[in-house]
Design an enzyme around this catalytic site. Structure first.
Site, mmCIF file in Angstrom:
data_model
loop_
_atom_site.group_PDB
_atom_site.id
_atom_site.type_symbol
_atom_site.label_atom_id
_atom_site.label_comp_id
_atom_site.label_asym_id
_atom_site.label_seq_id
_atom_site.Cartn_x
_atom_site.Cartn_y
_atom_site.Cartn_z
ATOM 1 N N HIS A 120 -43.005 42.805 -15.653
ATOM 2 C CA HIS A 120 -42.822 41.970 -16.823
ATOM 3 C C HIS A 120 -41.353 41.655 -17.120
ATOM 4 C CE1 HIS A 120 -43.783 39.839 -20.267
ATOM 5 N NE2 HIS A 120 -43.041 40.605 -21.024
ATOM 6 N N SER A 121 -40.457 42.548 -16.694
ATOM 7 C CA SER A 121 -39.019 42.320 -16.952
ATOM 8 C C SER A 121 -38.576 40.941 -16.469
ATOM 9 C CB SER A 121 -38.166 43.371 -16.233
ATOM 10 O OG SER A 121 -38.371 44.633 -16.784
ATOM 11 N N ARG A 133 -32.901 29.817 -31.095
ATOM 12 C CA ARG A 133 -32.324 29.897 -32.447
ATOM 13 C C ARG A 133 -30.867 30.313 -32.368
ATOM 14 N NH1 ARG A 133 -35.096 34.030 -34.853
ATOM 15 N NH2 ARG A 133 -36.134 34.426 -32.872
ATOM 16 N N GLY A 139 -40.521 48.162 -12.900
ATOM 17 C CA GLY A 139 -39.767 47.147 -13.637
ATOM 18 C C GLY A 139 -38.307 47.583 -13.669
ATOM 19 N N HIS A 183 -42.665 38.432 -32.548
ATOM 20 C CA HIS A 183 -41.553 37.507 -32.294
ATOM 21 C C HIS A 183 -41.831 36.199 -33.018
ATOM 22 C CE1 HIS A 183 -38.621 35.008 -30.258
ATOM 23 N NE2 HIS A 183 -38.146 36.047 -29.612
#
Ligand SMILES: Cc1cc2nc3c(=O)[nH]c(=O)nc-3n(C[C@H](O)[C@H](O)[C@H](O)COP(=O)(O)OP(=O)(O)OC[C@H]3O[C@@H](n4cnc5c(N)ncnc54)[C@H](O)[C@@H]3O)c2cc1C
Length: 617
Positions: A43-44, A273, A14, A257
């Site tokens: 996953h990065s 957000r 990664g 999260h």
């Protein structure tokens, strides 16, 4: 059996693994990265929102500098981080991000002139100055005083990982993909590489290396509901723990999260957000300002996740077939914004929910997301306990995140740690003389061969790997989630101990040969349950609330007794980890104080009595 010799073995390809690998290869050392999946599928690549670096280019970032970034990071960590490491990180983040621009990452840039932005659902105007035209710009993210999250639309991880992989290829880094490290080879003092399993053929290989780096990402998939990719099962942490020598740091520090979508738990970025999205309850009421008047939706993740859970508990959740949730509202941002800056969010909502975020609300709930804990290292990235072993990225507890990492600080950590730890590895390699003891290697391989044989012959029992994993994931969700207490943790631990014994009695339903996922899981499983026990037991023993670790029975942050880091090792034959503690930081550039959000109480470090001080809101 194939044996590979290399100067540096990176377990993981990664961002952290490849960034460190580039340092080593650029210095002329042979470098191999292992990866379960092709490097660009690590996953990065899923990271959407951005990376923090204090440029201060955009108007809303004006006046930003590493000191402000440092303060945000330390407060975000709830003073659980190593402040020397946080300092190294903030000073080097702008350098690492500029280097990525040089390598070709297409950062969004400052466009001079008037534009609008949203805060708390309200529209504001800003004017970018002409002299900053074309410089790397930034967006707002939770827990920061200035806008400093650099981004490429909402595919930041994708562009950065692809660029990194290109550079790794240019420098001659070899990536052996579909190869999984299953144990470390060591003599109790030095680490000399790893035993690995080829996921195409099922055959074992050995990788003998002067230096070994664990950069295998997080362990989110020990929980049932996680935003992490299915490969994030803690492969690197568990082989370190299995040595019995290398400690894992702060495993109880698990971040939830606020905006995993329901029911698939895919993340929609904090950029929602940051760009002005709001959270609404069952009555379409914007509730965050009621709890956090100052920061509202932009308080740090631990705080927003807790407030959401509190609000649902009060009966304001939206009932659904998949459990209760709240709404994320980004309708007011408009088509143009969604089609450019939040395009991936729009696609996720369209494809997985059948929802159009320009007109519809998005169902969200707090979901496991980030592993602050991991292989404990010193500030040079050297793992405790074994020479020649290093760790970087989410797999490590380097520890700039303490008990809560800020959004955008993790991708940045991968490239900063990759750069700095990579340089330290080069120094190590330059002075390194290693002999590979063949008896040691043979014994390590024999152990793994025996494990495989037992799984294929039902020698230890007939437990089903998938069912065992499922029970473990549920036990963690139920007892070791956002709010924790003694009763729930004790129950989770006894369930997990039972699961641990079951994990050692697993055998396969398939024949175990070749590209066999059941075999991969069965080999990983006892280690995964050990990780789960490190989380739960660490959480039980930590009798305070800090960052993401919220104890209902010990609601105060206790700087007097718990301004420390948990170190978990696993002794052979045990069914619980051994816990030790070290000071959270040896240098306190910013003395423990109030975070400025989150409320609650603090037991002061200076005060030997039990006097409480109110934490500011
Ligand atoms: C959905 C999502 C969005 C995110 N968005 C952001 C964001 O916007 N900003 C931010 O700062 N952070 C973000 N994060 C966090 C951030 O993406 C990760 O912390 C970071 O990418 C981890 O990088 P890494 O190099 O440490 O590990 P990874 O990218 O996970 O790479 C791990 C590597 O290790 C390999 N591997 C694992 N086990 C083994 C083994 N046993 N043997 C061999 N190889 C192995 C894998 O194949 C892979 O190559 C996000 C996280 C998620 C879940």
């Amino acid at each position: 059996m194939q044996t590979f010799y290399t100067d540096l073995l990176c377990i993981g390809a990664g961002l952290a693994g490849e960034r460190a690998a580039i340092e080593s290869a650029a210095a002329g050392f042979t470098t191999i990265c292992l990866s379960i999946v092709p490097a660009r599928r690590s996953h990065s690549a899923a990271a959407q929102g951005g990376m923090q670096a204090s440029f201060g280019h955009c108007v809303m970032g004006e006046g930003d500098n590493p000191q402000v970034h440092f303060q945000d990071t330390v407060k975000g960590s709830d003073w659980g981080c190593d402040q020397e490491v946080a300092r190294l990180f903030v000073d080097n983040a702008p350098i690492a991000i500029r280097q990525l621009a040089f390598w070709g990452v297409p950062w969004n840039r400052v466009i001079p002139g008037k534009s609008t932005y949203y805060k708390g659902g309200k529209k504001f105007e800003k004017i970018e100055s002409v002299d900053k035209q074309g410089l790397i710009t930034a967006r707002d993210f939770g827990g920061t005083a200035k806008w400093r999250t650099c981004y490429t639309s909402d595919g930041t991880g994708h562009t950065v990982l692809y660029t990194m992989d290109n550079v790794a290829v240019q420098y001659g880094v070899q990536v052996h993909d579909k190869v999984e490290a299953i144990s470390l080879i060591h003599d109790g003092v030095h680490c000399i590489g790893a035993v690995a399993r080829c996921l195409r053929t099922g055959k074992l290989r050995t990788y003998l290396a002067k230096a070994t780096l664990i950069a295998s990402g997080g362990y989110g998939r020990v929980y049932k509901a996680s935003t992490n990719a299915v490969i994030c099962e803690g492969g690197g942490q568990l082989i370190a723990l299995n040595t019995g020598i290398v400690p894992l740091g702060n495993m109880e520090a698990v971040q939830f999260h606020p905006t995993g979508i329901v029911p698939s738990d895919i993340l929609v970025t904090e950029g929602c957000r940051g760009d002005g999205g709001t959270l609404l309850d069952v009555n379409k009421h914007r509730f965050m300002p009621d709890y956090e008047p100052e920061k509202a939706e932009l308080a740090s993740r631990d705080v927003v996740s807790r407030r959401m859970t509190e609000h649902i508990r009060k009966g304001f959740g939206v009932k659904s077939a998949y459990g209760e949730h709240l709404w994320l509202d980004i309708r007011h941002l408009g088509e143009q914004h969604l089609n450019t800056k939040l395009r991936e969010v729009k696609e996720i909502c369209n494809n997985f929910l059948g929802v159009e975020p320009a007109t519809d609300l998005i169902p969200v709930r707090p979901t496991q997301h980030y592993s602050m804990g991991g292989v404990r290292t010193n500030k040079r990235g050297e793992a405790y306990g074994l020479k020649g072993l290093f760790a970087a990225g989410e797999a490590a507890c380097w520890d700039m995140h303490g008990f809560n990492r800020l959004g955008g600080n993790s991708l940045s950590e991968t490239v900063v740690a990759g750069l700095l730890v990579g340089r330290n590895i080069v120094e190590f390699l330059e002075g390194c003389d290693v002999t590979f003891n063949t008896v040691l290697v043979r014994n390590a391989v024999k152990k793994d061969q025996e494990r495989i044989a037992h799984l294929m012959t039902d020698k230890n029992g007939r437990e089903n790997a998938y069912k065992v994993r499922d029970t473990m994931q549920k036990a963690l969700m139920e007892g070791v989630g956002i709010f924790r207490n003694e009763q729930g943790l004790t129950m989770a631990i006894s369930r997990l101990q039972e699961v641990y014994h079951r994990s050692q009695r697993v055998s396969l339903r398939s024949n175990g040969l070749g590209a066999n996922p059941e075999m991969s899981l069965a080999l990983r499983l006892p280690g995964m349950v050990k990780l789960a026990l490190c989380i739960a037991y660490g959480a039980l023993q930590r009798k305070e609330s800090r960052g993401c670790h919220a104890r209902e029975d010990y609601p105060a942050r206790n700087d007097r007794d718990w301004l420390n880091r948990t170190l978990a090792t696993w002794q052979e034959g045990a069914d619980l980890p051994t816990l030790n503690y070290e000071p959270a930081s040896t240098v306190f550039e910013l003395p423990p104080g109030e975070r400025g959000y989150g409320g609650g109480q603090i037991i002061s470090a200076d005060d030997p009595t039990t006097i409480m001080v109110e934490r500011g809101d």
